[in-house]
Design a protein around this motif. Structure first.
Motif, short mmCIF file in Angstrom:
data_model
loop_
_atom_site.label_atom_id
_atom_site.label_comp_id
_atom_site.label_asym_id
_atom_site.label_seq_id
_atom_site.Cartn_x
_atom_site.Cartn_y
_atom_site.Cartn_z
N SER A 32 0.72 -1.47 -0.22
CA SER A 32 -0.10 0.03 -0.03
C SER A 32 0.70 1.35 -0.06
O SER A 32 0.63 2.13 -0.75
N GLU A 33 1.76 1.24 0.89
CA GLU A 33 2.69 2.62 1.05
C GLU A 33 3.59 2.75 -0.22
O GLU A 33 3.72 3.68 -0.87
N SER A 34 3.86 1.63 -1.03
CA SER A 34 4.75 1.66 -2.19
C SER A 34 3.89 1.96 -3.31
O SER A 34 4.26 2.99 -4.31
N LEU A 35 2.68 1.42 -3.56
CA LEU A 35 1.86 2.01 -4.61
C LEU A 35 1.47 3.49 -4.26
O LEU A 35 1.42 4.16 -5.52
N GLU A 36 1.39 3.85 -3.26
CA GLU A 36 0.83 5.34 -2.89
C GLU A 36 2.13 6.24 -3.34
O GLU A 36 2.10 7.06 -4.10
N ALA A 37 3.28 5.86 -3.17
CA ALA A 37 4.66 6.53 -3.58
C ALA A 37 4.60 6.56 -4.99
O ALA A 37 5.00 7.56 -5.60
N GLY A 39 2.08 6.39 -7.23
CA GLY A 39 1.04 6.92 -7.66
C GLY A 39 1.56 8.48 -7.50
O GLY A 39 1.35 9.08 -8.63
N ALA A 40 2.16 8.74 -6.49
CA ALA A 40 2.56 10.27 -6.42
C ALA A 40 3.65 10.69 -7.62
O ALA A 40 3.55 11.61 -8.18
N TRP A 41 4.45 9.71 -7.64
CA TRP A 41 5.58 9.97 -8.68
C TRP A 41 4.96 9.80 -10.08
O TRP A 41 5.06 10.83 -10.93
N PHE A 42 4.13 9.16 -10.37
CA PHE A 42 3.29 8.87 -11.63
C PHE A 42 2.69 10.16 -12.19
O PHE A 42 2.72 10.58 -13.34
N LYS A 43 1.81 10.63 -11.39
CA LYS A 43 1.07 11.81 -11.38
C LYS A 43 1.93 13.09 -11.81
O LYS A 43 1.27 13.90 -12.61
N GLN A 45 4.62 12.95 -13.72
CA GLN A 45 5.36 12.70 -14.82
C GLN A 45 4.16 13.34 -16.17
O GLN A 45 3.36 12.63 -16.18
N ASP A 46 4.65 14.30 -16.52
CA ASP A 46 3.60 15.16 -17.51
C ASP A 46 3.56 13.95 -18.86
O ASP A 46 2.41 14.14 -19.37
N HIS A 47 4.45 13.35 -19.39
CA HIS A 47 4.25 12.62 -20.34
C HIS A 47 3.65 11.23 -20.10
O HIS A 47 3.29 10.37 -21.02
N LEU A 48 3.60 11.04 -18.81
CA LEU A 48 2.60 9.73 -18.32
C LEU A 48 1.50 10.09 -17.53
O LEU A 48 0.59 8.94 -17.08
N ALA A 49 0.99 11.30 -17.62
CA ALA A 49 -0.05 11.72 -16.82
C ALA A 49 -1.59 11.15 -17.33
O ALA A 49 -2.27 10.48 -16.61
N ASP A 50 -1.69 11.11 -18.52
CA ASP A 50 -2.86 10.38 -19.24
C ASP A 50 -2.95 8.96 -18.87
O ASP A 50 -4.13 8.51 -18.88
N THR A 74 9.91 -0.16 -10.41
CA THR A 74 8.43 0.01 -11.01
C THR A 74 8.53 1.37 -11.63
O THR A 74 7.81 1.55 -12.89
N LYS A 75 9.16 2.52 -11.30
CA LYS A 75 9.08 3.83 -11.75
C LYS A 75 9.89 3.53 -13.10
O LYS A 75 9.33 4.08 -14.43
N ASN A 76 10.92 2.85 -13.14
CA ASN A 76 11.72 2.60 -14.12
C ASN A 76 11.04 1.73 -15.31
O ASN A 76 10.95 2.20 -16.43
N LYS A 77 10.37 0.87 -14.81
CA LYS A 77 9.52 -0.03 -15.87
C LYS A 77 8.49 0.61 -16.36
O LYS A 77 8.04 0.75 -17.63
N LEU A 78 7.78 1.44 -15.39
CA LEU A 78 6.58 2.20 -16.13
C LEU A 78 6.96 3.18 -17.20
O LEU A 78 6.28 3.33 -18.19
N ASP A 79 8.22 3.74 -16.97
CA ASP A 79 8.63 4.91 -17.99
C ASP A 79 8.91 3.88 -19.56
O ASP A 79 8.67 4.31 -20.50
N LYS A 80 9.80 2.88 -19.30
CA LYS A 80 10.06 2.15 -20.31
C LYS A 80 8.80 1.72 -20.88
O LYS A 80 8.71 1.58 -22.34
N LEU A 81 7.67 0.91 -20.17
CA LEU A 81 6.70 0.25 -20.62
C LEU A 81 6.03 1.05 -21.52
O LEU A 81 5.69 0.80 -22.84
N PHE A 82 5.60 2.20 -21.00
CA PHE A 82 4.62 3.28 -22.07
C PHE A 82 5.43 3.98 -23.36
O PHE A 82 4.53 4.35 -23.86
#
Length: 313
Positions: A32-37, A39-43, A45-50, A74-82
């Motif tokens: 839960s704590e990790s996903l919250e962190a 998510g906060a990073w994700f939002k 990232q202008d190029h990933l906000a949508d 996870t942050k690294n993978k999200l950026d790579k993946l999308f």
């Protein structure tokens, strides 16, 4: 466990969830704590906000698990993946289920309902339908595998994948239709983008030309994955890798046949629920015009040059 979405074709027990979490030393509070962190990073990232606004909540937890329970990974993978999804539309974008109606006439590709108990992997079965070997289309096969794989991400909770390819109904024409460039792109997106751990690729009912086939397939795989490719001469040998209890009955197991599973998956992928998931998945790409630090560096995930250097004798 109760808050996780479930699907009858992708059975995940409470014990399966517990084992997966324990493997990466995770508990509900840390998740839960990790996903919250994340998510906060994700939002931010202008190029990933949508992408973040479109994603189902459970999807983030699956990608966190596939990133070994690491926030930074996870942050690294999200950026790579999308970013990679947007760079490989031929593999994973602009999909609708009707695209694959013809494919279902010559191919069966299904996940087995139960996880392999030895290593908590999901086993993916491929069969060529008898008399249809000449209809084989490599790109269609890869696109369908990603359609199913991305649907799985909403429900699965495994530690990796195993891919089983039954060569019983194939002919030498299959060798001429293999495309290691498409395979390499798919493998990079699978392992570097989604973070899938490919624990094994298993060939069954090997024909006389299997060595030629294996050689071409290995051209499209990087070393670690290529070394996990196995040709099983007997089902007894195969059962040493994948438990009989989860296998379809045609492979000496106790589970439903691949034909029956294929029918169930066809029905599932025609539903409104699946249609919505597929529609959203088509939009899960980064907006590179909004990336803060300039154009994404392709060398980050090792694509440049890797496609042009392949040869097929």
């Amino acid at each position: 466990m109760d808050k996780l979405q479930r699907h009858p074709l992708l059975q995940v027990t409470e014990d399966d969830v517990r084992k997966a979490r324990e493997f990466y030393n995770l508990d509900e509070n840390r998740i839960s704590e990790s996903l919250e962190a994340i998510g906060a990073w994700f939002k931010k990232q202008d190029h990933l906000a949508d992408v973040y606004r479109l994603m189902y909540p459970d999807l983030l937890e699956r990608l966190f698990l596939m990133s070994r329970g690491s926030v930074e990974m996870t942050k690294n993978k999200l950026d790579k993946l999308f970013t990679m999804r947007g760079m490989m539309p031929d593999i994973c974008l602009n999909m609708t289920y009707p695209e694959f109606v013809e494919l279902n006439d010559w191919l069966i590709y299904v996940p087995l309902p139960k996880l392999n108990p030895a290593d908590q992997t999901r086993v993916m079965m491929t069969q060529v339908i008898s008399g249809k070997a000449d209809d084989w289309n490599m790109l269609a096969y890869m696109r369908y595998s990603f359609l199913v794989g991305e649907f799985r991400l909403h429900y699965d909770y495994s530690l990796g994948d195993r891919y089983v390819i039954d060569l019983q109904n194939t002919t030498f024409s299959l060798v001429t239709k293999l495309n290691p460039i498409i395979l390499k792109k798919a493998e990079i997106l699978c392992t570097e983008g989604f973070g899938t751990k490919i624990k094994g690729i298993h060939f069954l009912n090997a024909p006389s030309f299997v060595d030629k086939l294996v050689a071409i397939v290995k051209q499209g795989l990087r070393g670690k994955v290529a070394n996990r490719l196995h040709v099983h001469r007997t089902y007894e040998d195969f059962h040493n890798e994948i438990s009989k209890e989860i296998l379809p009955k045609e492979y000496g197991g106790d589970g439903p046949s691949c034909i029956k599973l294929a029918e169930l998956w066809r029905d599932t992928l025609k539903t409104k629920e699946a249609e919505k998931i597929i529609e959203i998945n088509n939009k899960l790409i980064s907006d590179e015009t909004k990336r803060m630090n300039g154009k994404f560096n392709e060398e980050y995930f090792g694509i440049p040059g890797s496609f042009r250097s392949l040869t097929v004798d």
